[in-house]
Design a protein around this motif. Sequence first.
Motif, PDB file in Angstrom:
ATOM      1  N   ASP A   1       0.814  -1.221   0.000  1.00  0.00           N
ATOM      2  CA  ASP A   1       0.000   0.000   0.000  1.00  0.00           C
ATOM      3  C   ASP A   1       0.850   1.274   0.000  1.00  0.00           C
ATOM      4  OD1 ASP A   1       0.976   0.098   2.582  1.00  0.00           O
ATOM      5  OD2 ASP A   1      -0.985   0.320   3.534  1.00  0.00           O
ATOM      6  N   GLY A   2       2.179   1.121  -0.124  1.00  0.00           N
ATOM      7  CA  GLY A   2       3.072   2.277  -0.156  1.00  0.00           C
ATOM      8  C   GLY A   2       3.654   2.665   1.191  1.00  0.00           C
ATOM      9  N   THR A   3       3.071   2.171   2.285  1.00  0.00           N
ATOM     10  CA  THR A   3       3.631   2.461   3.602  1.00  0.00           C
ATOM     11  C   THR A   3       4.909   1.649   3.795  1.00  0.00           C
ATOM     12  OG1 THR A   3       2.304   0.734   4.671  1.00  0.00           O
ATOM     13  CG2 THR A   3       1.365   2.982   4.624  1.00  0.00           C
ATOM     14  N   LEU A   4       5.632   1.959   4.855  1.00  0.00           N
ATOM     15  CA  LEU A   4       6.874   1.266   5.168  1.00  0.00           C
ATOM     16  C   LEU A   4       6.739   0.554   6.508  1.00  0.00           C
ATOM     17  CD1 LEU A   4       9.342   4.165   4.273  1.00  0.00           C
ATOM     18  CD2 LEU A   4       8.715   2.216   2.832  1.00  0.00           C
TER      19      LEU A   4
ATOM     20  N   GLY B   1      18.720 -12.644  13.325  1.00  0.00           N
ATOM     21  CA  GLY B   1      18.293 -11.438  14.013  1.00  0.00           C
ATOM     22  C   GLY B   1      17.075 -11.647  14.889  1.00  0.00           C
ATOM     23  N   THR B   2      16.858 -10.687  15.796  1.00  0.00           N
ATOM     24  CA  THR B   2      15.715 -10.703  16.695  1.00  0.00           C
ATOM     25  C   THR B   2      15.006  -9.362  16.599  1.00  0.00           C
ATOM     26  OG1 THR B   2      16.859 -12.191  18.222  1.00  0.00           O
ATOM     27  CG2 THR B   2      14.973 -10.964  19.099  1.00  0.00           C
ATOM     28  N   ILE B   3      13.704  -9.417  16.354  1.00  0.00           N
ATOM     29  CA  ILE B   3      12.884  -8.216  16.256  1.00  0.00           C
ATOM     30  C   ILE B   3      12.346  -7.895  17.646  1.00  0.00           C
ATOM     31  CG2 ILE B   3      10.799  -7.198  15.231  1.00  0.00           C
ATOM     32  CD1 ILE B   3      11.161  -9.368  12.970  1.00  0.00           C
ATOM     33  N   THR B   4      12.559  -6.647  18.107  1.00  0.00           N
ATOM     34  CA  THR B   4      12.024  -6.222  19.399  1.00  0.00           C
ATOM     35  C   THR B   4      10.937  -5.162  19.249  1.00  0.00           C
ATOM     36  OG1 THR B   4      13.814  -4.598  19.615  1.00  0.00           O
ATOM     37  CG2 THR B   4      14.154  -6.764  20.650  1.00  0.00           C
ATOM     38  N   GLN B   5      10.830  -4.599  18.048  1.00  0.00           N
ATOM     39  CA  GLN B   5       9.803  -3.596  17.787  1.00  0.00           C
ATOM     40  C   GLN B   5       9.478  -3.578  16.293  1.00  0.00           C
ATOM     41  OE1 GLN B   5      10.283   0.998  17.794  1.00  0.00           O
ATOM     42  NE2 GLN B   5       9.722   0.454  19.894  1.00  0.00           N
ATOM     43  N   MET B   6       8.201  -3.364  15.965  1.00  0.00           N
ATOM     44  CA  MET B   6       7.772  -3.188  14.588  1.00  0.00           C
ATOM     45  C   MET B   6       7.012  -1.877  14.491  1.00  0.00           C
ATOM     46  SD  MET B   6       6.485  -6.938  13.285  1.00  0.00           S
ATOM     47  CE  MET B   6       5.808  -7.675  14.767  1.00  0.00           C
ATOM     48  N   GLN B   7       7.284  -1.121  13.442  1.00  0.00           N
ATOM     49  CA  GLN B   7       6.574   0.140  13.210  1.00  0.00           C
ATOM     50  C   GLN B   7       6.079   0.160  11.770  1.00  0.00           C
ATOM     51  OE1 GLN B   7       9.432   3.238  13.854  1.00  0.00           O
ATOM     52  NE2 GLN B   7       9.261   3.133  16.079  1.00  0.00           N
ATOM     53  N   ARG B   8       4.876   0.699  11.582  1.00  0.00           N
ATOM     54  CA  ARG B   8       4.398   0.983  10.225  1.00  0.00           C
ATOM     55  C   ARG B   8       4.411   2.490  10.095  1.00  0.00           C
ATOM     56  NH1 ARG B   8      -0.390   1.639   6.927  1.00  0.00           N
ATOM     57  NH2 ARG B   8      -1.653   1.708   8.812  1.00  0.00           N
ATOM     58  N   ARG B   9       5.063   2.980   9.040  1.00  0.00           N
ATOM     59  CA  ARG B   9       5.203   4.419   8.819  1.00  0.00           C
ATOM     60  C   ARG B   9       4.619   4.799   7.459  1.00  0.00           C
ATOM     61  NH1 ARG B   9      11.369   5.780  10.793  1.00  0.00           N
ATOM     62  NH2 ARG B   9      11.300   4.631  12.770  1.00  0.00           N
ATOM     63  N   ASP B  10       4.421   6.088   7.256  1.00  0.00           N
ATOM     64  CA  ASP B  10       3.929   6.562   5.962  1.00  0.00           C
ATOM     65  C   ASP B  10       4.990   6.314   4.891  1.00  0.00           C
ATOM     66  OD1 ASP B  10       5.845   8.572   6.306  1.00  0.00           O
ATOM     67  OD2 ASP B  10       4.398  10.207   6.305  1.00  0.00           O
ATOM     68  N   SER B  11       4.677   6.635   3.649  1.00  0.00           N
ATOM     69  CA  SER B  11       5.566   6.320   2.527  1.00  0.00           C
ATOM     70  C   SER B  11       6.904   7.049   2.580  1.00  0.00           C
ATOM     71  CB  SER B  11       4.871   6.620   1.205  1.00  0.00           C
ATOM     72  OG  SER B  11       4.549   7.997   1.130  1.00  0.00           O
ATOM     73  N   THR B  12       6.994   8.130   3.332  1.00  0.00           N
ATOM     74  CA  THR B  12       8.261   8.860   3.460  1.00  0.00           C
ATOM     75  C   THR B  12       9.100   8.352   4.635  1.00  0.00           C
ATOM     76  OG1 THR B  12       7.417  10.581   4.939  1.00  0.00           O
ATOM     77  CG2 THR B  12       7.153  10.946   2.556  1.00  0.00           C
ATOM     78  N   GLY B  13       8.476   7.612   5.541  1.00  0.00           N
ATOM     79  CA  GLY B  13       9.149   7.140   6.741  1.00  0.00           C
ATOM     80  C   GLY B  13       9.149   8.154   7.857  1.00  0.00           C
ATOM     81  N   ALA B  14       8.568   9.328   7.624  1.00  0.00           N
ATOM     82  CA  ALA B  14       8.612  10.413   8.611  1.00  0.00           C
ATOM     83  C   ALA B  14       7.556  10.290   9.699  1.00  0.00           C
ATOM     84  CB  ALA B  14       8.459  11.764   7.902  1.00  0.00           C
ATOM     85  N   THR B  15       6.395   9.728   9.377  1.00  0.00           N
ATOM     86  CA  THR B  15       5.292   9.665  10.333  1.00  0.00           C
ATOM     87  C   THR B  15       5.021   8.214  10.721  1.00  0.00           C
ATOM     88  OG1 THR B  15       4.291  11.627   9.349  1.00  0.00           O
ATOM     89  CG2 THR B  15       2.866  10.244  10.726  1.00  0.00           C
ATOM     90  N   THR B  16       5.103   7.919  12.013  1.00  0.00           N
ATOM     91  CA  THR B  16       4.803   6.580  12.512  1.00  0.00           C
ATOM     92  C   THR B  16       3.301   6.428  12.676  1.00  0.00           C
ATOM     93  OG1 THR B  16       6.923   6.466  13.648  1.00  0.00           O
ATOM     94  CG2 THR B  16       5.218   4.922  14.375  1.00  0.00           C
ATOM     95  N   LEU B  17       2.734   5.406  12.043  1.00  0.00           N
ATOM     96  CA  LEU B  17       1.298   5.154  12.086  1.00  0.00           C
ATOM     97  C   LEU B  17       0.926   4.152  13.174  1.00  0.00           C
ATOM     98  CD1 LEU B  17       0.836   4.797   8.218  1.00  0.00           C
ATOM     99  CD2 LEU B  17       0.449   6.843   9.616  1.00  0.00           C
ATOM    100  N   GLU B  18       1.776   3.167  13.392  1.00  0.00           N
ATOM    101  CA  GLU B  18       1.530   2.114  14.392  1.00  0.00           C
ATOM    102  C   GLU B  18       2.869   1.643  14.931  1.00  0.00           C
ATOM    103  OE1 GLU B  18      -2.091   0.173  11.761  1.00  0.00           O
ATOM    104  OE2 GLU B  18      -0.141  -0.775  11.759  1.00  0.00           O
ATOM    105  N   THR B  19       2.877   1.234  16.198  1.00  0.00           N
ATOM    106  CA  THR B  19       4.073   0.660  16.806  1.00  0.00           C
ATOM    107  C   THR B  19       3.674  -0.559  17.619  1.00  0.00           C
ATOM    108  OG1 THR B  19       5.176   2.809  16.969  1.00  0.00           O
ATOM    109  CG2 THR B  19       6.010   1.063  18.382  1.00  0.00           C
ATOM    110  N   ILE B  20       4.417  -1.637  17.454  1.00  0.00           N
ATOM    111  CA  ILE B  20       4.267  -2.836  18.274  1.00  0.00           C
ATOM    112  C   ILE B  20       5.602  -3.010  18.984  1.00  0.00           C
ATOM    113  CG2 ILE B  20       3.905  -5.322  18.289  1.00  0.00           C
ATOM    114  CD1 ILE B  20       2.400  -4.942  15.585  1.00  0.00           C
TER     115      ILE B  20
END
Length: 168
Positions: free
Chosen positions: A21-24, A43-62
Amino acid sequence: SDLDGTITSVTATQVIITNSDGTLTYLIGSGFVESPAGSLSAGTITQMQRRDSTGATTLETISGISYAATTFSTHLNNDADYVNIFLDNFGGDDTITANPSSAIELRGYAGADTITASGSTQIVYGGDGGDTIVSRNSNQAIDAGADDDTVRLANNYSNSVLDGGAGT
């Protein structure tokens, strides 16, 4: 959800995935290694973030997770969407709080989840387990799922739809 993605950047502490959908999606953690085939081999993932297409705005964080990057990569390469990744991480008793500025879906999956939905949340799914769902806005659809659930409608709940599921 039909969201899928392709790995576009890997460092030892961060992986960036471009979603359909263009998000990151940003995977944050440690020990990330990209295989010659383009998947994650360590590797080990400790956090996941979905950001807008520019990477500047965080939409969700786990956050607060410890998830094998190899398992994530296997799902990314073999599944049509991110559902199995969410099942792996949210299969137990979870606390989910959302106050998004744009419409989203919240899913509790299995377990006795506590879900608080505010802002522009449109659809809340409790999933299996005795869930507690608190709705703080109108125009929501709530499906509490199976088992005995508690749903609290706070503030203005006009135009909301409630499905109590199979429990009581």
